[in-house]
Design a protein around this motif. Structure first.
Motif, PDB file in Angstrom:
ATOM      1  N   GLN A 345       0.835  -1.198   0.000  1.00 29.08           N
ATOM      2  CA  GLN A 345       0.000   0.000   0.000  1.00 29.08           C
ATOM      3  C   GLN A 345       0.870   1.248   0.000  1.00 29.08           C
ATOM      4  OE1 GLN A 345      -2.989   0.170   2.947  1.00 29.08           O
ATOM      5  NE2 GLN A 345      -3.748  -1.903   2.560  1.00 29.08           N
ATOM      6  N   GLU A 346       0.247   2.355  -0.384  1.00 30.27           N
ATOM      7  CA  GLU A 346       1.015   3.592  -0.411  1.00 30.27           C
ATOM      8  C   GLU A 346       1.424   4.035   0.990  1.00 30.27           C
ATOM      9  OE1 GLU A 346      -0.503   6.754  -2.779  1.00 30.27           O
ATOM     10  OE2 GLU A 346      -0.804   5.419  -4.500  1.00 30.27           O
ATOM     11  N   ARG A 349       2.743   2.569   6.767  1.00 26.93           N
ATOM     12  CA  ARG A 349       2.312   1.887   7.988  1.00 26.93           C
ATOM     13  C   ARG A 349       1.034   1.082   7.790  1.00 26.93           C
ATOM     14  NH1 ARG A 349       2.472   7.278  11.316  1.00 26.93           N
ATOM     15  NH2 ARG A 349       1.583   7.819   9.311  1.00 26.93           N
ATOM     16  N   GLY A 350       0.558   1.020   6.526  1.00 26.13           N
ATOM     17  CA  GLY A 350      -0.674   0.294   6.260  1.00 26.13           C
ATOM     18  C   GLY A 350      -0.467  -1.212   6.301  1.00 26.13           C
ATOM     19  N   ASP A 351      -1.544  -1.959   6.037  1.00 25.16           N
ATOM     20  CA  ASP A 351      -1.448  -3.417   5.994  1.00 25.16           C
ATOM     21  C   ASP A 351      -1.010  -3.828   4.590  1.00 25.16           C
ATOM     22  OD1 ASP A 351      -2.289  -3.737   8.598  1.00 25.16           O
ATOM     23  OD2 ASP A 351      -4.408  -3.679   8.021  1.00 25.16           O
TER      24      ASP A 351
END
Lengths: 418, 411
Positions: A345-346, A349-351
């Motif tokens: 993901q951009e 800190r996303g999944d």
């Protein structure tokens, strides 16, 4: 021919080797280098976030297993996690304190309250409790540890019961080695092994900490000598606790040394310094791994294999520029990442679905073809970070998965050998 | 400078690996030199980090010369970064830029020293044991007055072998013995024991005339001379015939053939690869025999308790600690692993005036362990490490094969 070859010297590989050897198997452990255990914080995380803060990790594992059947904990179950972690802690007497049913909250090097289940007493003394008054004391020669930052963040923590902690900070000006203005936590720990240095440090610490009830210091309280922490607590007349630093982290090194010594004492043949490059055998069974030792490849014939080389961080799982994920030691089929959605993901800190990829396993940690229960080989098991389905660093589940899968793999092999 | 076609540009091969460095600091924690002195900034700083700033022959870090080339950093790196090799190459470039001390040119030629000493061995041995002479050597040459020095044997290995006669045909086959130069002039008795043990296990042992492998030249940065030495040795070891296993009782010289001549000197010669692929450390070879059920185990008890130190260069072989497992086959013999990283001497490092104190500090935990056990002998695979251990502790040090030799009733 040995009964079992374990590939990898991290917590999963060492635990599998110890369990196999204690169970009567002849074991060879091969590794590319030193394992990642020494880079850890020196505690045993079971489950810290799911995704909210977890207080009772075993209960949370049962919930997680219901919600996420592809998670390694769904295969392992909370019962096997508890018994495996308990077995390892019992195998290393005096090293860990704590309890798999309950998380403590230990301050990190930036003062965040980190949930973990078992930890050495010198770390566990820092378990944050409502109303505590903590002095965080750093050494000026140790540039990676800022007591002001740690203390101000600890003061911001709201504990699960609504409580809070009061933290202040101070510096000590003391050289670990003459003339060295910038040193490592390890060099300070080596100096601390010397009684005279530890006493001077203790005197300065008692002064710097004012009237705080408990004192937090960077994790530098000795590396080879046991009893440095106990002596320091006694000297300053108050509980002192260690806060793990960025690598080189001393608590991780201590645990790695203790566990590796236990593995060696159990009679395991340890061979470091070669990548696994080749393997023989039939279409249903692997016959022998080989490593690229100096001069030529060395073969390691065995009845069974535990593949515990770690995940992406060690290079055991590899992603190329076309997003193909491969397992590099034995070339086993990899589960995931999903083909129908972006795998990163951009938001950093996303999944990222990429990190859910790895090897699929059955209940005995035998590597299976993704989406099926068909073993790739009858005698190849996996343990630790190479297993698909968990994002260990956000869940704080790394050691729990590693230990439970290592014990499950070892027990399955011991059963087949008998 | 011209180079043969089959020499690749060594920095390129090893530099590629620096991108694998994840700054985990595992090498920093295991470096025996950085542990005892801030004079060496540590393998990660000097290696993969400083290497990014080295362009052409420009040196960026003077602490590099305090690396002892023990190779532990490469051995423990979980990412496969060739840290020690990068540092060795950078040091060679630095010495080229700054000039090579005469001392380093002398101590890097053990065959030359051995050949000069052999005919006048009593004088040489006496001189090396004579304090004022050693003080002079330190002042003039920069060789530390208390550094370990080998004792020349009354007769060279070659002369002893002549007297001993040819090795009888073996029931199991033929091996070539690569003894290394210290065996020719100093460790003659030990070399004969290696031959005895191999013969006892049914091997005919061929010992072709052989020179230095060039390792000391390499660690001192004299790469061109080193390449010449190793090429000559390769052709000498090829002489007895193709495919014959080559057994080495010098851990570091064996590693030169297996790995370092290729990885540090950049020699891409197929005959080097052939020799390297059939070179075995003697304990590696014997333990392989045992694993196949072919090692003779007619051992008599050796009721002793001895410390064993696996030398740094053994780790580079990637074979574990075969000597330890072999010695544990001997009834009554109690072997305790040293638990120490390095003895400090690291080839010629600990001989140097400015490095001696560092080397002794590196070796201190090992010396303490050896002295504390009050053993009849200490055991170590590598000859220079044995000289270091016995000089520092006054406990005689032997090769593991010496204990097998005794247990077989051969001495």
């Amino acid at each position: 021919m040995t009964d079992a070859v374990v590939i990898g010297a991290g917590i999963a590989g060492l635990t599998a080797a110890l369990r196999l050897a204690r169970g009567g198997a002849t074991v060879t452990l091969v590794s590319g280098g030193l394992g990642g255990l020494q880079l850890s914080q020196g505690s045993i995380d079971i489950l810290g976030y799911a995704p909210g803060l977890v207080g009772r990790p075993l209960d949370a594992i049962d919930d997680l297993a219901e919600r996420s059947p592809a998670h390694p904990y769904a295969r392992l179950g909370s019962g096997r996690v508890a018994s495996s972690v308990g077995w390892l802690a019992d195998s290393l007497p005096g090293v860990f304190t704590g309890d798999p049913t309950h998380n403590m909250l230990l301050p990190t090097a930036v003062g965040v309250a980190r949930p973990t289940a078992l930890a050495p007493p010198s770390l566990a003394t820092g378990d944050l409790r409502d109303g505590a008054s903590i002095a965080v004391v750093g050494l000026r020669v140790l540039k990676d540890f800022h007591p002001g930052l740690v203390a101000s963040n600890i003061s911001r923590v709201t504990l699960p019961d609504g409580g809070s902690v009061d933290a202040t900070s101070a510096w000590i000006d003391m050289e670990a080695r003459p003339g060295e203005a910038d040193t490592s936590p390890l060099n300070v720990a080596r100096a601390m092994d010397d009684d005279a240095f530890r006493r001077r440090f203790g005197d300065a610490l008692a002064r710097a900490a004012g009237d705080a009830g408990i004192i937090g210091v960077p994790a530098v309280l000795g590396i080879r000598q046991p009893g440095v922490w106990e002596a320091l607590c006694h000297q300053v007349g108050r509980p002192v606790f260690e806060i793990p630093t960025p690598p080189p982290g001393v608590p991780g090194m201590r645990i790695n040394t203790t566990l590796t010594d236990a593995v060696r004492a159990a009679g395991v043949r340890l061979i470091m310094g070669g990548r696994v490059v080749d393997h023989g055998g039939t279409s249903s069974r692997r016959g022998g791994g080989a490593t690229d030792a100096a001069g030529r490849n060395r073969r390691f014939p065995a009845r069974a294999f535990v593949l515990a080389p770690g995940g992406f961080e060690s290079g055991a799982l590899h992603v190329d520029s076309r997003w193909n994920v491969t397992e590099r030691a034995l070339g086993l089929p990899v589960s995931g990442p999903p083909a129908d959605q972006p795998i990163v993901q951009e938001d950093y800190r996303g999944d990222h679905p990429l990190f859910l990829s790895g090897l699929a396993v059955d209940d005995s940690m035998r590597v299976v073809r993704p989406g099926t229960d068909d073993p790739v080989y009858d005698n190849v098991h996996a343990a630790g970070g190479v297993i698909a389905g968990a994002v260990r660093w956000t869940e704080k589940s790394g050691e729990g998965i590693a230990i439970a899968s290592a014990v499950a793999a070892a027990d399955a092999i011991l059963k087949e050998l008998s | 400078m011209t180079r043969a076609d089959d020499v690749h540009d060594p920095p390129e091969l090893m530099r590629d690996s620096l991108d694998h460095c994840v700054k985990c600091t595992i090498c920093e924690t295991q470096c025996p030199v950085a542990a005892v002195t801030p004079l060496f900034a540590g393998p990660k700083y000097v290696g993969p980090q400083a290497e990014r700033y080295r362009t052409g022959d420009r040196s960026v870090d003077h602490t590099l010369d305090y690396c002892s080339s023990c190779g532990i950093c490469t051995h423990v790196c979980p990412q496969g970064v060739k840290i020690a090799e990068i540092n060795s190459q950078a040091r060679a470039a630095m010495k080229k830029e700054r000039g090579m001390p005469l001392r380093d040119r002398i101590i890097s030629r053990p065959t030359l020293m051995g050949r000069i000493s052999a005919p006048i061995y009593p004088i040489v041995n006496w001189t090396l044991g004579f304090r004022p002479a050693r003080k002079m050597m330190q002042a003039v040459l920069g060789i530390h007055e208390r550094a370990p020095m080998p004792v020349s044997a009354p007769r060279t290995l070659r002369r002893r072998l002549k007297k001993r006669g040819q090795s009888p045909p073996g029931s199991r086959g033929t091996v070539i013995y690569f003894h290394g130069c210290s065996a020719e002039y100093y460790e003659v008795e030990n070399s004969l024991k290696v031959i005895d043990v191999l013969e006892h296990n049914g091997y005919r042992v061929l010992t072709p005339r052989q020179g230095c492998c060039g390792l000391p030249l390499q660690t001192n940065g004299l790469f061109d001379d080193s390449r010449r030495y190793v090429r000559r040795l390769v052709s000498q070891l090829q002489a007895p015939g193709p495919g014959i296993p080559i057994i080495s009782s010098s851990t570091s010289c064996g590693l030169m053939l297996k790995r370092e001549a290729h990885e540090i000197l950049g020699v891409d010669d197929p005959s080097l690869a052939d020799i390297g692929s059939r070179t075995y450390d003697v304990c590696e070879f014997l333990l392989d025999l045992h694993d196949r059920g072919e090692l003779r185990t007619d051992f008599q008890p050796v009721p002793e308790r001895v410390p064993y130190h696996p030398p740094c260069q053994l780790r580079g072989h990637g074979v574990g600690t075969p000597a330890l497992e072999l010695m544990r086959l001997i009834p009554g013999l109690e072997v305790e692993e040293s638990g120490a990283v390095c003895c400090g001497v690291a080839g010629t490092y600990g001989l140097k005036k400015e490095k001696y104190d560092v080397a002794m500090a590196v070796g201190a935990p090992l010396f303490e362990k050896v002295r504390g056990m009050e053993p009849p002998v200490a055991v170590c695979d590598s000859e220079i490490c044995r000289w270091q251990i016995s000089t520092a502790t006054e406990v005689p040090a032997v090769h593991p094969v010496a204990l097998l030799h005794r247990a077989y009733g051969l001495s």
